[in-house]
Enzyme design. Structure first.
Site, PDB file in Angstrom:
ATOM      1  N   LYS A 193     -13.974 -56.026 139.969  1.00 38.35           N
ATOM      2  CA  LYS A 193     -12.908 -55.102 140.370  1.00 38.35           C
ATOM      3  C   LYS A 193     -11.721 -55.157 139.399  1.00 38.35           C
ATOM      4  O   LYS A 193     -11.663 -56.017 138.524  1.00 38.35           O
ATOM      5  CB  LYS A 193     -12.492 -55.383 141.816  1.00 38.35           C
ATOM      6  CG  LYS A 193     -13.647 -55.175 142.828  1.00 38.35           C
ATOM      7  CD  LYS A 193     -14.073 -53.729 142.949  1.00 38.35           C
ATOM      8  CE  LYS A 193     -15.382 -53.402 143.643  1.00 38.35           C
ATOM      9  NZ  LYS A 193     -15.784 -54.063 144.844  1.00 38.35           N
TER      10      LYS A 193
HETATM   11  C1  LIG Z   1     -16.647 -53.986 146.250  1.00 37.15           C
HETATM   12  C2  LIG Z   1     -16.493 -53.060 147.404  1.00 37.15           C
HETATM   13  C3  LIG Z   1     -16.356 -53.526 148.713  1.00 37.15           C
HETATM   14  C4  LIG Z   1     -16.542 -54.969 149.095  1.00 37.15           C
HETATM   15  O1  LIG Z   1     -15.689 -55.802 148.403  1.00 37.15           O
HETATM   16  P1  LIG Z   1     -15.929 -57.391 148.477  1.00 37.15           P
HETATM   17  O2  LIG Z   1     -14.607 -57.937 148.031  1.00 37.15           O
HETATM   18  O3  LIG Z   1     -17.044 -57.699 147.522  1.00 37.15           O
HETATM   19  O4  LIG Z   1     -16.261 -57.743 149.873  1.00 37.15           O
HETATM   20  C5  LIG Z   1     -16.107 -52.621 149.724  1.00 37.15           C
HETATM   21  N1  LIG Z   1     -16.012 -51.304 149.458  1.00 37.15           N
HETATM   22  C6  LIG Z   1     -16.172 -50.819 148.213  1.00 37.15           C
HETATM   23  C7  LIG Z   1     -16.030 -49.346 147.988  1.00 37.15           C
HETATM   24  C8  LIG Z   1     -16.435 -51.673 147.147  1.00 37.15           C
HETATM   25  O5  LIG Z   1     -16.606 -51.185 145.916  1.00 37.15           O
END
Ligand SMILES: *Cc1c(COP(=O)(O)O)cnc(C)c1O
Length: 392
Positions: A193
Site C-alpha cells: 500500500k
Molecule cells: C488491501 C485491501 C484491504 C485489506 O487490507 P489489509 O490491511 O491487508 O487487511 C481491504 N480493501 C482493499 C480495497 C484493499 O486493497
C-alpha cells in the site's frame, strides 16, 4: 519477440515492493534495543501524525493491525447487526466483503461505473431494501468515489457509511480527504500500500465515541484504560466489558509507519510521475487506459491498470500477464470481480453476469508496477515491454 527485453540477468521486478529507507530501519532497531515491541509510544505517535495528516486529532483515530480489522471493527461500532444488509462494490479485495460477513450482516453488491471503476450510486439505490443499514464505498485505485451522491443516499435512507480507503490515503474530493465523508474511514498499511507498516491499518471516525468503542473492540473488549497498562502511569485494573478481538498495532509496525507517513507526499509525487508517464506512453496502444482524475479531485495513484480486450489487443489478459512475467516484471490483477469467487457464488447465489461492468474489468484488467522504489530504468523497462508485447 526478439525485441522483447527478457534478459535473464534483469532482476525480477517485484510488484508493489515498498521503498524502505534507513529511517525506518533505525526506528525499528530503536524499538528492539528498547525492547518495547508491542503497543506503546510509537503507536500513539503514529496515530497523532496520521490524524494530523487527515486534518484531525488522535481522538478520531485508532491504529489496528490491518484494514480488514479496521473494516470489521467499524462495522460493529457502526451498529451493523445480523439481519442487516450492507451494500458494497464487486470490484474490490475480498476483505471488504468478508468484513461485512464477519459482522454477521448480509453483503449486497452494486455494480461499478465502467469508467471510474467505482461503485455506481444509481446501482446502490436500486439495491436498497428495508434491511439496508450500511454502504461501503471503495476508492478504487485511489480514485475517490462519488461521495456527494453516496452521502445523499445515506442521508435519505439512514445508512452508515464506512469508506474503504485501502488505496486512498492521499485521495481528496472537493478539498475533503478520503475517510472523512462517511462515519468511518478504514486504511491499510499492508506491504504493497501507499504507506506501509508491513501489516497494519487505521480507523478514522467522525464521532470520538465510535473511536472509543473501536479501541475497546480492538483489544479484547477491555476498558479503554487497558491501553494505559502499557505505560508507567501506575497499576491500572482493566475490566472486560464485551467480547472483543486482538487487533492492536505493535510499536514495531508503527516504527515503520512513522517514517513512511513522513514521505507520503514525496512518494505520491513519484507515483504520479510514473502514472502520467504510462498514460503518455500507452496512448497509441489498443488498450483502455485509466480515465484522467476528475476535476476537483485528488487521485492517490495506488494502481495503474490497463484493460486488455483480446479482440482489440490480439492477446488475452492472462497471456499478457505471462508475457510480462517472462520479461521478469511482476504484475497484478486488481481484481477478479467478487462474484467470480466460488465461496460467494455458493453462499449468496451471486453470478458474475449480474454485475457486468465489474465482470468485464475483472476479465481484462492488469496492474503495472507503480512503486516509488522503481528506478527510471525500471520504468523504461516496463514501458518497453508493454509496448512490444502489445504490438507483436
Ligand atoms: C488491501 C485491501 C484491504 C485489506 O487490507 P489489509 O490491511 O491487508 O487487511 C481491504 N480493501 C482493499 C480495497 C484493499 O486493497
Amino acid at each position: 519477440m526478439s525485441e522483447r527485453h527478457n534478459n535473464s540477468e534483469d532482476q525480477f521486478l517485484i510488484f508493489g515492493q515498498p521503498q524502505i529507507h534507513q529511517d525506518e530501519i533505525d526506528e525499528v532497531v530503536d524499538s528492539l534495543r528498547k525492547a518495547w515491541l508491542g503497543t506503546g509510544p510509537k503507536v500513539s505517535r503514529f496515530e497523532s501524525e496520521f490524524a494530523r495528516y487527515k486534518g484531525t486529532d488522535s481522538a478520531h483515530v485508532a491504529a489496528v493491525n490491518s484494514c480488514t480489522a479496521a473494516l470489521h471493527i467499524s462495522m460493529l461500532a457502526a451498529g451493523i447487526e445480523p439481519e442487516d444488509e450492507v451494500i458494497t462494490t464487486p470490484m474490490t479485495f475480498c476483505a471488504t466483503v468478508n468484513a461485512i460477513v464477519h459482522a454477521g450482516a448480509t453483503p449486497v453488491l452494486a455494480d461499478i461505473d465502467p469508467v471510474s471503476m467505482n461503485i455506481d450510486p444509481a446501482q446502490i439505490e436500486k439495491r436498497i431494501t428495508p434491511r439496508t443499514r450500511g454502504v461501503v464505498p471503495v476508492h478504487f485505485a485511489g480514485r475517490p468515489c462519488d461521495m456527494k451522491s453516496i452521502m445523499s443516499l445515506a442521508n435519505k435512507y439512514g445508512l452508515k457509511v464506512i469508506e474503504d480507503c485501502a488505496h486512498a490515503i492521499e485521495s481528496e474530493l472537493d478539498g475533503r480527504k478520503a475517510g472523512t465523508f462517511g462515519d468511518f474511514g478504514c486504511f491499510s498499511f499492508y506491504a504493497t500500500k501507499n504507506v506501509t507498516t508491513g501489516e497494519g491499518g487505521m480507523i478514522l471516525a467522525r464521532d470520538t465515541s465510535d473511536i472509543e468503542r473501536a479501541k475497546i473492540l480492538a483489544l479484547h473488549g477491555m476498558t479503554k484504560d487497558a491501553w494505559k497498562r502499557f505505560s508507567d502511569a501506575g497499576h491500572v485494573h482493566y475490566f472486560v466489558v464485551e467480547c472483543g478481538f486482538k487487533y492492536n498495532m505493535m510499536d514495531l509496525q508503527a516504527a515503520i509507519g512513522i517514517h513512511q507517513l513522513a514521505r507520503v507526499e514525496s512518494s505520491w509525487n513519484r507515483r504520479r510521475e510514473i502514472w502520467e508517464r504510462y498514460q503518455d506512453e500507452f496512448s497509441g496502444l489498443p488498450v483502455v487506459r485509466p480515465t484522467e482524475p476528475e476535476a476537483g479531485s485528488r487521485h492517490a495513484y495506488h494502481l495503474y491498470t490497463l484493460q486488455i480486450d483480446p479482440k482489440r489487443c490480439g492477446i488475452s489478459r492472462d497471456a499478457f500477464l505471462d508475457a510480462m512475467i517472462d520479461c521478469r516484471i511482476g504484475v497484478g490483477v486488481h481484481y477478479l470481480s467478487i462474484a467470480q469467487h466460488p465461496y460467494y457464488q455458493q453462499r449468496f447465489g451471486w453470478r458474475p453476469a449480474d454485475y457486468p461492468n465489474a465482470w468485464k474489468v475483472g476479465e481484462e484488467t492488469v496492474s503495472l508496477p507503480l512503486s516509488p522504489k522503481l528506478s527510471q530504468s525500471d520504468v523504461e523497462r516496463v514501458i518497453h515491454n508493454v509496448r512490444s508485447i502489445l504490438r507483436s
